[in-house]
Design an enzyme around this catalytic site. Sequence first.
Site, short mmCIF file in Angstrom:
data_model
loop_
_atom_site.label_atom_id
_atom_site.label_comp_id
_atom_site.label_asym_id
_atom_site.label_seq_id
_atom_site.Cartn_x
_atom_site.Cartn_y
_atom_site.Cartn_z
N LYS A 66 -4.27 5.21 5.25
CA LYS A 66 -3.94 4.39 4.07
C LYS A 66 -4.83 3.16 4.03
O LYS A 66 -5.12 2.56 5.07
CB LYS A 66 -2.46 4.00 4.13
CG LYS A 66 -1.95 3.31 2.89
CD LYS A 66 -0.45 3.02 2.99
CE LYS A 66 0.06 2.32 1.75
NZ LYS A 66 1.51 1.99 1.85
N SER A 141 4.30 3.52 -2.02
CA SER A 141 2.93 3.15 -2.30
C SER A 141 1.89 4.02 -1.58
O SER A 141 0.72 4.02 -1.97
CB SER A 141 2.72 1.69 -1.91
OG SER A 141 2.84 1.52 -0.51
N SER A 164 7.70 3.32 1.22
CA SER A 164 6.36 3.78 0.82
C SER A 164 5.83 5.01 1.55
O SER A 164 4.86 5.61 1.10
CB SER A 164 5.36 2.65 0.99
OG SER A 164 5.44 1.83 -0.13
N1 GLN Z 1 8.53 0.34 -3.63
C1 GLN Z 1 8.78 -0.68 -2.68
C2 GLN Z 1 8.13 -1.97 -3.12
O1 GLN Z 1 7.50 -1.96 -4.10
C3 GLN Z 1 8.30 -0.29 -1.33
C4 GLN Z 1 6.86 -0.46 -1.10
C5 GLN Z 1 6.45 -0.21 0.30
O2 GLN Z 1 7.20 0.37 1.09
N2 GLN Z 1 5.27 -0.68 0.65
O3 GLN Z 1 8.25 -2.98 -2.49
#
Ligand code: GLN
Length: 452
Positions: A66, A141, A164
């Site tokens: 990532k 994400s 994410s």
């Molecule tokens: N969707 C969640 C957020 O926007 C989680 C994102 C993540 O785990 N990096 O914070």
Amino acid sequence: MTVKEWRERLEVESCYDLISELFDRIEKSKLNAFITLNKDEALRKAEDFDRGKLEGRLAGIPVAVKDCISTRFLRTTCASKMLESYIPPFDAHVVERLRQEGAIIVGKTNMDEFAMGTTTETSYFGVVRNPFDLDRVAGGSSGGSGACLHGESVLALGSDTGGSIRCPASFCGVFGLKPTYGLVSRYGLIPYANSLEQIGPMANCVEDLALLLEVIAGKDERDSTNAGVDFRFEPKVRRFRVGIVKEMVANDEVMNVFDEVVEVVGERHEVFEVSLSSLKYSLPAYYIIAMSEASSNLARYDGVRYGYSLERLESWGRYFSRVRAEGFGEEVKRRIMLGTYALSAGYYGKYYLKALKIRTLVKRDFQRAFKDCDILISPTMPTPAFKIGEIQDPLTMYKMDVNTVPINLAGIPALSMPMGFVRGLPVGLQIMGNHFEENKILSFALELEGLL
Ligand code: GLN
């Protein structure tokens, strides 16, 4: 493709050919799973493997990383214009571990900008498309890390601050694990919300998830929150006490699939409903904590030391504002502003402190539940993957994380695995365990993998 299948192919074909074929596929792909490819180095490593010079537990296995995880001399953008040309001078701990074990790093995967999102729609480099339906999101994400497991890598690393890893695992029909907070070093992970996030493995089967976790978990003094413990997968078949979390819900289509899974589980394990009443407050608590930490973490992007910069303007204040106004996307700016507000004098007690109190209650509720249960289960996401652009309103988007964020508040591990399909789209099952009980979660998932 699983590690086992890849190894079988390596017996009859050269690693160089297999890796070249992988890059052909990526270059023709419509998924947009990668931001930067590591083609030259990957092909060199493949040649090393063919000459018997690459050794380790992941020797010759492609792994995608990532793009918020630092890779030495390989561009790391966090999917932001702010870091569009940033090339880290060092590797993250997990990347060092991959290299030590002979993995072939394919490239850096697409994601939401600074990991803030649920769909990768906030990426500066365009949305990742869902392998099951190109008009739909792959989740986020870590959307690129989820999507690339469909023929563009064998293993992938994601990061999970509030879901994410598990969200794209659910939307893309793959496996993903958010480890216990402190099991995997965060050294070299570009921070979004430090107290919530962990790097974790994504793969096409439980065994591969465990293998990658074994490689990346363990002691690292450069992360002060690292627990210093190793992980070894020892599958245990036994009768588990499995709690169904009443507050973790989904739409009717997903619930139908989940109910069928509960029946299958009930034939082999003791199953009962548990209620964790504090979970109804976990979504606002998560977003306040995550945004507050983000507002402080992202203050470092000032256009001076690294990242996006401009010709100097007359005043420092104007320079700083313009760099940040131009370098960050809408969602990131929204979160910096809301986080700054939540931490400001007069509001701190009302928002941030209150969120911390809720966090304590959530932790307590989980500890209570784990007195009676070995494992907790729920649907991972409340819906299957939705259409690109379908959700515009930020609050509606945040609500998609309702089942995943409590895990990060509590710091416990949770896995998402495919549990079935809704209208041809995969949906995920979330399996949660107590701190450092990855072995239980993975053992349970391994058994289910053969049944679902
Ligand atoms: N969707 C969640 C957020 O926007 C989680 C994102 C993540 O785990 N990096 O914070």
